[in-house]
Enzyme design. Structure first.
Site: not given
Length: 536
Positions: A186, A327
């Protein structure tokens, strides 16, 4: 916001200091002799995945601490339970932060590297795929973070980044292709609007440095699958014309066919956020089975999800680059809507099924927290399942079912015995009047093998304390084992129960196993005797 999303209430424990963390011992594992799988084979073999979230990426005051965010020390028992529930891949987020020394060497704390490898081994030794990344070092909200794409001194950042990955990759260079390394997590500039330049260019540079650095460490790293993300692992900003560049792979092994790739693309999926992560309790339903429009988001439903995954297929999978949805998940809102878990299961099943259809593997985000706003599927302290409905939905989506037999008395701490250590448990107090059955499975490679053994009490009374004797094939020698002590390392071996699996009730079973080297004969053990009684 993203860190809060995944940490949940466990972030409140971030101020805790490191205490009681147990560091394990790394077990050397030979490299796989067979060639790495193709993209489609890899995705199929990875099956359903699960994240060991908020553990090795947790930190206290910028120093990684496994227990800092409220989770217990990771155990072999937990990983055994995850595997027994049907998961075939475990993603292990890792922070380095204050465990990196000063330049110019940027030496990673040896004990931290050893602990990372020990947790990896809990899964790797069970034949699972393991994904290891650099997770918290790029969050601006984390103390001590340094992998910041819009920071001014990019020369220092890139030098530090390459040297840390060189050490991590070297630690794992002999592990086979069941280990996948992921460059970062991220990564973005903290703003949720369109990607900015040159920030995206720096992200691309990090990915390129990661691929080059890992490949140059040699061993299996020259051919293993490597995982790289785009901007904030956002699908649109990775597949669209926003600046993502696939890294070149110029240092990969010459044994890889020219037409094949060894790079995967990492994306995450939490849409719609008002259902998956927003903690106001308003949106609690999702999908075609939703019954209340007021509790259902106005966007991000099944058709949108399918379209997003199709974008990754069209952009990457069709070119030989598999996609990993590293995720996804949704928080527990049953406090607001008792039916919420039904919709959480629907969301997970739909995402996994769509990913499979479009050539992507998946890993559910589990932050270890159960209860209101938690992502947890397991109780990590007791190594038990807490959300079987969601797990079943995941397995349905990927097209598998969980194994029918699971450990009846899982261990509460990682095994620490070695094959040459003398038995430390109490001798059997109920020598074998019960009958027994033993099954064993061997997974072999090159000069190594892993053997899993299930002992079943086929009698009518409990066995309280046991030893299992068996004969190894000529040329085999045990190098490590779990859930029992093993002596000697070769020939006729005796496995003695651990404290947590000493009692096997009538009809119950215990699972043990070991790794061994061999000189060409990878046959299964023979002549099993439980407490002196020959087993069928």
């Amino acid at each position: 916001m993203l860190r809060t999303k995944k940490a949940g209430l466990a972030v409140l424990a971030a101020a805790l200091t490191l205490a009681g963390t147990v560091y394990g011992v790394t077990r050397p594992v030979p490299a796989e002799a067979a060639a790495a799988l193709t993209a489609s084979q890899l995705v199929a073999d990875m099956g359903a995945g699960w994240n060991l979230g908020n553990s090795l990426e947790a930190n206290s005051n910028g120093v990684p601490s496994e227990t800092a965010w409220g989770n217990p020390v990771v155990t072999q028992a937990l990983i055994n339970r995850v595997k027994a529930s049907g998961f075939k891949t475990i993603r292990i987020p890792v922070s380095y932060l204050g465990n990196i020394g000063a330049g110019p060497n940027y030496t990673v704390n040896a004990a931290w590297l050893t602990r990372i490898a020990a947790v990896v081994d809990y899964a790797y030794s069970q034949g699972l795929y393991v994904v290891v990344n650099m997770h918290g070092d790029g969050y601006k909200s984390v103390g001590g973070s340094w992998l910041i794409c819009d920071a001014s001194d990019q020369t220092t950042i890139k030098d530090k980044y390459a040297k840390v990955w060189q050490q991590v990759a070297t630690k794992f260079q002999s592990y086979n292709e069941h280990l996948i390394l992921e460059s970062m997590n991220e990564e973005f500039d903290g703003q949720y609007g369109n990607p900015t330049q040159p920030c995206y260019s720096n992200i691309n540079a990090y990915n390129q440095s990661f691929v080059d650095t890992v490949r140059r460490t040699g061993g299996t790293n020259a051919s293993r699958w490597l995982l790289v993300p785009g901007w904030n692992t956002n699908i649109d900003y990775t597949v669209g014309n926003y600046g993502f560049a696939l890294p070149t792979d110029q240092y990969r092994s010459s044994t890889i066919p020219a037409a094949e790739q060894r790079i995967m693309i990492s994306v995450h999926y939490y849409d719609p956020w008002d259902f998956t992560g927003q903690e106001d309790g308003v949106i609690t339903q999702w999908g075609p089975n939703a019954t209340n429009p007021a509790k259902t988001s106005t966007w991000g439903q099944e058709d949108y999800l399918d379209a997003q995954l199709k974008k990754t297929y069209d952009t990457f999978v069709t070119r030989g680059y598999p996609v990993f949805v590293g995720e996804y998940g949704s928080i527990d809102k049953t406090a607001y809507d008792s039916a919420n878990n039904t919709y959480r299961a629907d969301f997970a099943r739909t995402l996994v099924a769509a990913a499979k259809k479009y050539g992507a593997a998946t890993a559910y985000w589990d932050n270890g927290y159960n209860g209101q706003h938690g992502f947890g599927l397991f109780d990590r302290s007791s190594a038990t399942v807490t959300q079987q409905g969601i797990i079943t939905a995941i397995m349905t989506g990927v097209g598998t079912t969980p194994p029918t037999s699971t450990p009846t008395s899982p261990p509460t701490s990682p095994p620490t015995s070695t094959p040459t250590s003398p038995p430390t448990s109490t001798p059997p107090t109920s020598p074998g009047t019960s009958t027994c059955r033993v099954t064993s499975t061997v997974n072999a490679w090159n000069t190594g093998l892993t053997t899993s053994i299930t002992i079943t009490n086929a009698g009518t009374s409990a066995i309280n304390g046991w030893t299992l004797a068996f004969t190894l094939a000529t040329g085999q020698s045990i190098t490590s084992g779990w859930s029992a002590t093993y002596a000697p390392a070769s020939g006729t071996v005796t496995a003695t129960n651990a404290s947590y699996n000493a009692s096997i009730p009538a009809g119950g079973s215990a699972s043990i196993g070991f790794q061994a080297t061999h000189t060409g004969n990878a046959a299964a053990p023979t002549a099993f005797k439980l407490n002196g009684t020959t087993c069928s």
